[in-house]
Design an enzyme around this catalytic site. Structure first.
Site, PDB file in Angstrom:
ATOM      1  N   ASP A   1       0.811  -1.225   0.000  1.00  0.00           N
ATOM      2  CA  ASP A   1       0.000   0.000   0.000  1.00  0.00           C
ATOM      3  C   ASP A   1       0.843   1.272   0.000  1.00  0.00           C
ATOM      4  O   ASP A   1       0.448   2.292   0.575  1.00  0.00           O
ATOM      5  CB  ASP A   1      -0.966   0.025   1.202  1.00  0.00           C
ATOM      6  CG  ASP A   1      -1.856  -1.195   1.233  1.00  0.00           C
ATOM      7  OD1 ASP A   1      -2.230  -1.682   0.146  1.00  0.00           O
ATOM      8  OD2 ASP A   1      -2.177  -1.674   2.337  1.00  0.00           O
TER       9      ASP A   1
ATOM     10  N   LYS B   1       1.829   2.182  -5.039  1.00  0.00           N
ATOM     11  CA  LYS B   1       2.418   1.616  -6.264  1.00  0.00           C
ATOM     12  C   LYS B   1       1.534   1.909  -7.470  1.00  0.00           C
ATOM     13  O   LYS B   1       2.021   2.296  -8.529  1.00  0.00           O
ATOM     14  CB  LYS B   1       2.582   0.095  -6.116  1.00  0.00           C
ATOM     15  CG  LYS B   1       3.550  -0.312  -5.007  1.00  0.00           C
ATOM     16  CD  LYS B   1       3.637  -1.819  -4.853  1.00  0.00           C
ATOM     17  CE  LYS B   1       2.392  -2.463  -4.299  1.00  0.00           C
ATOM     18  NZ  LYS B   1       2.081  -2.101  -2.901  1.00  0.00           N
TER      19      LYS B   1
ATOM     20  N   LYS C   1      -0.476   4.283  -8.145  1.00  0.00           N
ATOM     21  CA  LYS C   1      -0.364   5.665  -8.623  1.00  0.00           C
ATOM     22  C   LYS C   1       0.908   5.864  -9.460  1.00  0.00           C
ATOM     23  O   LYS C   1       0.855   6.433 -10.554  1.00  0.00           O
ATOM     24  CB  LYS C   1      -0.342   6.597  -7.409  1.00  0.00           C
ATOM     25  CG  LYS C   1      -0.127   8.045  -7.756  1.00  0.00           C
ATOM     26  CD  LYS C   1       0.347   8.793  -6.524  1.00  0.00           C
ATOM     27  CE  LYS C   1       0.533  10.257  -6.830  1.00  0.00           C
ATOM     28  NZ  LYS C   1       1.142  10.947  -5.686  1.00  0.00           N
TER      29      LYS C   1
ATOM     30  N   ASN D   1      -5.323 -10.204  -3.485  1.00  0.00           N
ATOM     31  CA  ASN D   1      -4.985  -9.592  -2.183  1.00  0.00           C
ATOM     32  C   ASN D   1      -4.494  -8.160  -2.403  1.00  0.00           C
ATOM     33  O   ASN D   1      -4.553  -7.328  -1.506  1.00  0.00           O
ATOM     34  CB  ASN D   1      -3.927 -10.422  -1.435  1.00  0.00           C
ATOM     35  CG  ASN D   1      -2.717 -10.805  -2.279  1.00  0.00           C
ATOM     36  OD1 ASN D   1      -2.710 -10.619  -3.487  1.00  0.00           O
ATOM     37  ND2 ASN D   1      -1.702 -11.358  -1.644  1.00  0.00           N
TER      38      ASN D   1
ATOM     39  N   GLY E   1      -4.485  -4.331  -3.774  1.00  0.00           N
ATOM     40  CA  GLY E   1      -5.478  -3.296  -4.070  1.00  0.00           C
ATOM     41  C   GLY E   1      -4.708  -2.047  -4.449  1.00  0.00           C
ATOM     42  O   GLY E   1      -4.082  -1.428  -3.602  1.00  0.00           O
ATOM     43  N   HIS E   2      -4.680  -1.729  -5.728  1.00  0.00           N
ATOM     44  CA  HIS E   2      -3.880  -0.598  -6.213  1.00  0.00           C
ATOM     45  C   HIS E   2      -4.819   0.521  -6.666  1.00  0.00           C
ATOM     46  O   HIS E   2      -5.707   0.298  -7.483  1.00  0.00           O
ATOM     47  CB  HIS E   2      -2.974  -1.040  -7.366  1.00  0.00           C
ATOM     48  CG  HIS E   2      -1.969  -2.080  -6.947  1.00  0.00           C
ATOM     49  ND1 HIS E   2      -1.119  -2.700  -7.811  1.00  0.00           N
ATOM     50  CD2 HIS E   2      -1.687  -2.595  -5.716  1.00  0.00           C
ATOM     51  CE1 HIS E   2      -0.349  -3.550  -7.142  1.00  0.00           C
ATOM     52  NE2 HIS E   2      -0.686  -3.512  -5.880  1.00  0.00           N
TER      53      HIS E   2
ATOM     54  N   GLN F   1       1.962  -6.117  -3.216  1.00  0.00           N
ATOM     55  CA  GLN F   1       2.420  -6.263  -1.821  1.00  0.00           C
ATOM     56  C   GLN F   1       3.693  -5.425  -1.595  1.00  0.00           C
ATOM     57  O   GLN F   1       3.852  -4.410  -2.244  1.00  0.00           O
ATOM     58  CB  GLN F   1       2.660  -7.731  -1.473  1.00  0.00           C
ATOM     59  CG  GLN F   1       1.396  -8.547  -1.278  1.00  0.00           C
ATOM     60  CD  GLN F   1       0.691  -8.927  -2.562  1.00  0.00           C
ATOM     61  OE1 GLN F   1       1.272  -9.524  -3.436  1.00  0.00           O
ATOM     62  NE2 GLN F   1      -0.572  -8.587  -2.692  1.00  0.00           N
TER      63      GLN F   1
ATOM     64  N   THR G   1       3.020 -12.676   2.960  1.00  0.00           N
ATOM     65  CA  THR G   1       2.158 -13.290   1.952  1.00  0.00           C
ATOM     66  C   THR G   1       2.885 -14.522   1.400  1.00  0.00           C
ATOM     67  O   THR G   1       4.001 -14.827   1.825  1.00  0.00           O
ATOM     68  CB  THR G   1       1.772 -12.267   0.858  1.00  0.00           C
ATOM     69  OG1 THR G   1       0.730 -12.838   0.061  1.00  0.00           O
ATOM     70  CG2 THR G   1       2.954 -11.894  -0.036  1.00  0.00           C
TER      71      THR G   1
HETATM   72  P1  GDP Z   1      -0.759   0.336  -3.543  1.00  0.00           P
HETATM   73  O1  GDP Z   1      -1.358  -0.930  -3.068  1.00  0.00           O
HETATM   74  O2  GDP Z   1       0.701   0.415  -3.280  1.00  0.00           O
HETATM   75  O3  GDP Z   1      -1.070   0.652  -4.976  1.00  0.00           O
HETATM   76  O4  GDP Z   1      -1.415   1.487  -2.649  1.00  0.00           O
HETATM   77  P2  GDP Z   1      -2.985   1.631  -2.237  1.00  0.00           P
HETATM   78  O5  GDP Z   1      -3.728   2.100  -3.409  1.00  0.00           O
HETATM   79  O6  GDP Z   1      -3.466   0.418  -1.545  1.00  0.00           O
HETATM   80  O7  GDP Z   1      -2.878   2.738  -1.102  1.00  0.00           O
HETATM   81  C1  GDP Z   1      -2.272   3.972  -1.330  1.00  0.00           C
HETATM   82  C2  GDP Z   1      -3.300   5.076  -1.058  1.00  0.00           C
HETATM   83  O8  GDP Z   1      -2.628   6.321  -0.993  1.00  0.00           O
HETATM   84  C3  GDP Z   1      -4.326   5.228  -2.155  1.00  0.00           C
HETATM   85  O9  GDP Z   1      -5.528   5.644  -1.588  1.00  0.00           O
HETATM   86  C4  GDP Z   1      -3.731   6.337  -3.038  1.00  0.00           C
HETATM   87  O10 GDP Z   1      -4.723   7.063  -3.753  1.00  0.00           O
HETATM   88  C5  GDP Z   1      -3.102   7.201  -2.007  1.00  0.00           C
HETATM   89  N1  GDP Z   1      -1.905   7.965  -2.431  1.00  0.00           N
HETATM   90  C6  GDP Z   1      -0.892   7.566  -3.247  1.00  0.00           C
HETATM   91  N2  GDP Z   1       0.060   8.511  -3.296  1.00  0.00           N
HETATM   92  C7  GDP Z   1      -0.348   9.532  -2.506  1.00  0.00           C
HETATM   93  C8  GDP Z   1       0.217  10.788  -2.111  1.00  0.00           C
HETATM   94  O11 GDP Z   1       1.321  11.152  -2.501  1.00  0.00           O
HETATM   95  N3  GDP Z   1      -0.530  11.544  -1.241  1.00  0.00           N
HETATM   96  C9  GDP Z   1      -1.745  11.151  -0.769  1.00  0.00           C
HETATM   97  N4  GDP Z   1      -2.391  11.959   0.064  1.00  0.00           N
HETATM   98  N5  GDP Z   1      -2.302   9.983  -1.116  1.00  0.00           N
HETATM   99  C10 GDP Z   1      -1.611   9.176  -1.960  1.00  0.00           C
HETATM  100  P1  IMO Z   2      -0.887  -4.199  -2.197  1.00  0.00           P
HETATM  101  O1  IMO Z   2      -0.442  -4.763  -3.523  1.00  0.00           O
HETATM  102  C1  IMO Z   2      -0.933  -4.597   2.154  1.00  0.00           C
HETATM  103  C2  IMO Z   2      -0.988  -8.670   3.780  1.00  0.00           C
HETATM  104  C3  IMO Z   2      -2.254  -9.068   4.518  1.00  0.00           C
HETATM  105  C4  IMO Z   2      -1.674 -10.025   5.536  1.00  0.00           C
HETATM  106  C5  IMO Z   2      -0.565 -10.719   4.756  1.00  0.00           C
HETATM  107  C6  IMO Z   2      -0.962 -12.078   4.188  1.00  0.00           C
HETATM  108  O2  IMO Z   2      -2.179  -3.489  -2.245  1.00  0.00           O
HETATM  109  O3  IMO Z   2       0.218  -3.419  -1.568  1.00  0.00           O
HETATM  110  P2  IMO Z   2      -2.519 -12.774   2.120  1.00  0.00           P
HETATM  111  O4  IMO Z   2      -3.949 -12.505   1.848  1.00  0.00           O
HETATM  112  O5  IMO Z   2      -1.588 -12.251   1.074  1.00  0.00           O
HETATM  113  O6  IMO Z   2      -2.230 -14.201   2.447  1.00  0.00           O
HETATM  114  O7  IMO Z   2      -2.205 -11.965   3.486  1.00  0.00           O
HETATM  115  O8  IMO Z   2      -0.224  -9.847   3.685  1.00  0.00           O
HETATM  116  N1  IMO Z   2      -1.196  -8.159   2.394  1.00  0.00           N
HETATM  117  C7  IMO Z   2      -1.127  -6.868   2.059  1.00  0.00           C
HETATM  118  N2  IMO Z   2      -0.964  -5.764   2.820  1.00  0.00           N
HETATM  119  N3  IMO Z   2      -1.036  -4.484   0.810  1.00  0.00           N
HETATM  120  C8  IMO Z   2      -1.176  -5.576   0.039  1.00  0.00           C
HETATM  121  O9  IMO Z   2      -1.176  -5.520  -1.313  1.00  0.00           O
HETATM  122  C9  IMO Z   2      -1.271  -6.838   0.654  1.00  0.00           C
HETATM  123  N4  IMO Z   2      -1.437  -8.095   0.205  1.00  0.00           N
HETATM  124  C10 IMO Z   2      -1.377  -8.895   1.278  1.00  0.00           C
HETATM  125  O10 IMO Z   2      -2.886  -7.958   5.107  1.00  0.00           O
HETATM  126  O11 IMO Z   2      -1.065  -9.296   6.577  1.00  0.00           O
HETATM  127 MG    MG Z   3      -2.872  -1.614  -1.773  1.00  0.00          MG
END
Ligand code: GDP
Ligand code: IMO
Ligand code: MG
Length: 423
Positions: free
Chosen positions: A13, A16, A18, A38, A40-41, A223, A238
């Site tokens: 999270d 990535k 973005k 698993n 969520g981007h 991840q 994971t």
């Molecule tokens: P990912 O799994 O690495 O793609 O990240 P996620 O989408 O799960 O979580 C990142 C969150 O931070 C999302 O809600 C993005 O929209 C948000 N985000 C990404 N870059 C920035 C930033 O520079 N500033 C802020 N405020 N939010 C950001």
């Molecule tokens: P992105 O790509 C954050 C975490 C779960 C749990 C552990 C194992 O959005 O960054 P799993 O379902 O993979 O067996 O769970 O890994 N986890 C993540 N945490 N971002 C993710 O993906 C994750 N994918 C798995 O919360 O702790």
């Molecule tokens: Mg994510």
């Protein structure tokens, strides 16, 4: 060669989605190679928010080819739902390809993920319950069902019958659950096969030719480094290899096919699920990061645990991924905090710990040692260059470079694809 791998440098999270979306504008190919639904981007573009789980984050550009590689565990239900949602938002699936060798997440994988977590009680990992671990376990056990198997009715029937018999024994006799129905699964998944056939191909061959022709290829990490099966906080990880090495096995390429490796990190640290987290904050600063950073999981909606930036973790990410630069996202979330801290190393039993320990019980006994820096109050969400950032924010970024020995090439100051400073 014109290839870049993007890797989560923390516990996932990091933003990535973005960064990949930004780089995808000039990319010919975007490739997912590890993990499954698993992930969520989030991509924010033109006032719209897209949440992607299996479909690569280059999908918003119609001329970019998006590949789901062999190392991904594919939940057909999720990927088809995602396709339909995107199509209803006007996004074309014309350039999507799925590798024939990708393993399929079956209903018993999800059931077993849920039951195993329940059985673990307070020792639960806090998985996303998307069947990821059980699916990769079957892959290693050589009883998995791949896309190529799903597409062949005879093979699918046979494999499903044998495996389901075994899985039902475990579901019923070990966990006291309810057996799953063969015909129901056969019918449901045969329907998916029809819809997925058109996307299936040998993507490794396509990628090989693309890289040879000097096409721009972006590998999209899922991840993060600390969730890696080998190098992460085992067992709170994971079941795949979300590190740069994972792209070789998961996309069917050689290590020399990756030129640059960009590590994505937040300006602080978050983690979803259980496991050690040395710089975790259970105070008003942690509350600030959760609220201002909107730290709620993209896949499960769970509140993310929040803490200070940890340079020990980032150094591990630099080392095992061979990072050539870092992108630091969410710098804007720190705005308003009077003092900022970065963990430079840990102390345990009076001794300095510079490297992330292999044993989580040792890690649990580590106390982070912080470098304290000044905060800033100015709104930075419209800053376009490094020089426009307040001096304190510039110092913070320079401290990250010094503590990790890695240049920071991008800085995120907001969720929109336009809110990214590129140095
Ligand atoms: P990912 O799994 O690495 O793609 O990240 P996620 O989408 O799960 O979580 C990142 C969150 O931070 C999302 O809600 C993005 O929209 C948000 N985000 C990404 N870059 C920035 C930033 O520079 N500033 C802020 N405020 N939010 C950001
Ligand atoms: P992105 O790509 C954050 C975490 C779960 C749990 C552990 C194992 O959005 O960054 P799993 O379902 O993979 O067996 O769970 O890994 N986890 C993540 N945490 N971002 C993710 O993906 C994750 N994918 C798995 O919360 O702790
Ligand atoms: Mg994510």
């Amino acid at each position: 060669m014109n290839t870049t791998a993007l890797i989560g440098a923390q516990w996932g999270d990091e933003g990535k989605g973005k960064v990949i979306d930004i780089l995808a504008e000039k990319a010919d190919y975007v490739v997912r190679a590890t993990g499954g639904s698993n992930a969520g981007h989030t991509v924010v573009s033109g006032g719209k928010t897209y949440k992607l789980h299996l479909i690569p984050s280059g999908i918003l550009y119609p001329s970019t080819v998006n590949i789901i590689g062999n190392g991904v565990v594919l939940d057909p239900k999720v990927v088809l739902e995602e396709m339909h949602t995107l199509e209803s938002q006007g996004v074309s699936m014309k350039n999507l390809m799925i590798d024939l060798r990708a393993h399929i997440v079956m209903p018993y994988h999800k059931e077993l993920d849920e039951l195993a977590e329940l059985a673990k009680g307070k020792d639960a990992i806090g998985t996303t319950k998307r069947g990821i671990g059980p699916c990769y376990a079957d892959k290693s056990d050589r009883i998995g069902i791949r896309l190529v198997d799903l597409l062949d009715r005879k093979i699918f029937e046979k494999k499903l019958k044998t495996t389901l018999e075994l899985k039902n024994k475990i579901i019923v006799n070990v966990y006291g659950g309810k057996a799953l129905d063969y015909t129901e699964i056969l019918d449901e998944y045969s329907g998916y096969a029809k819809q997925l056939e058109h996307f299936a191909c040998d993507t490794g061959v396509i990628l090989f030719d693309a890289i040879k022709a000097n096409k721009r290829v972006i590998f999209e990490g899922a991840q993060g480094t600390l969730l890696d099966l080998d190098s992460g906080t085992y067992p709170f990880v994971t079941s795949s290899h979300p590190i740069s090495g994972g792209f070789c096995a998961g996309a069917g390429i050689g290590p020399t096919a990756i030129k640059d490796v960009l590590g994505i990190a937040k300006s602080y640290t978050t983690r979803v699920g259980a496991g050690p987290f040395p710089t975790e904050l259970n105070d008003e600063v942690g509350e600030h990061l959760l609220k201002v950073g909107c730290e709620y999981g993209t896949t499960t909606g769970r509140a993310r645990r929040c803490g200070w930036l940890d340079a020990v973790i980032l150094r591990l990410a630099v080392r095992i991924n061979g990072l050539t630069s870092l992108a630091i996202n969410k710098l804007d979330t720190l705005t308003g905090l009077k003092k900022l801290k970065i963990a430079t190393h840990y102390m345990r039993d009076g001794k300095k710990v510079d490297h992330f320990p292999a044993d989580i019980s040792i890690l649990e006994g580590c106390t982070p040692v912080y470098e304290e820096l000044d905060g800033w109050t100015e709104d930075i969400t419209n800053c376009k260059t490094f020089d426009q950032l307040p001096k304190a924010a510039q110092t913070y970024i320079k401290a990250i470079e010094r503590l990790t020995d890695c240049p920071v090439s991008m800085i995120g100051v907001g969720p929109d694809r336009k809110q990214q400073i590129i140095r």
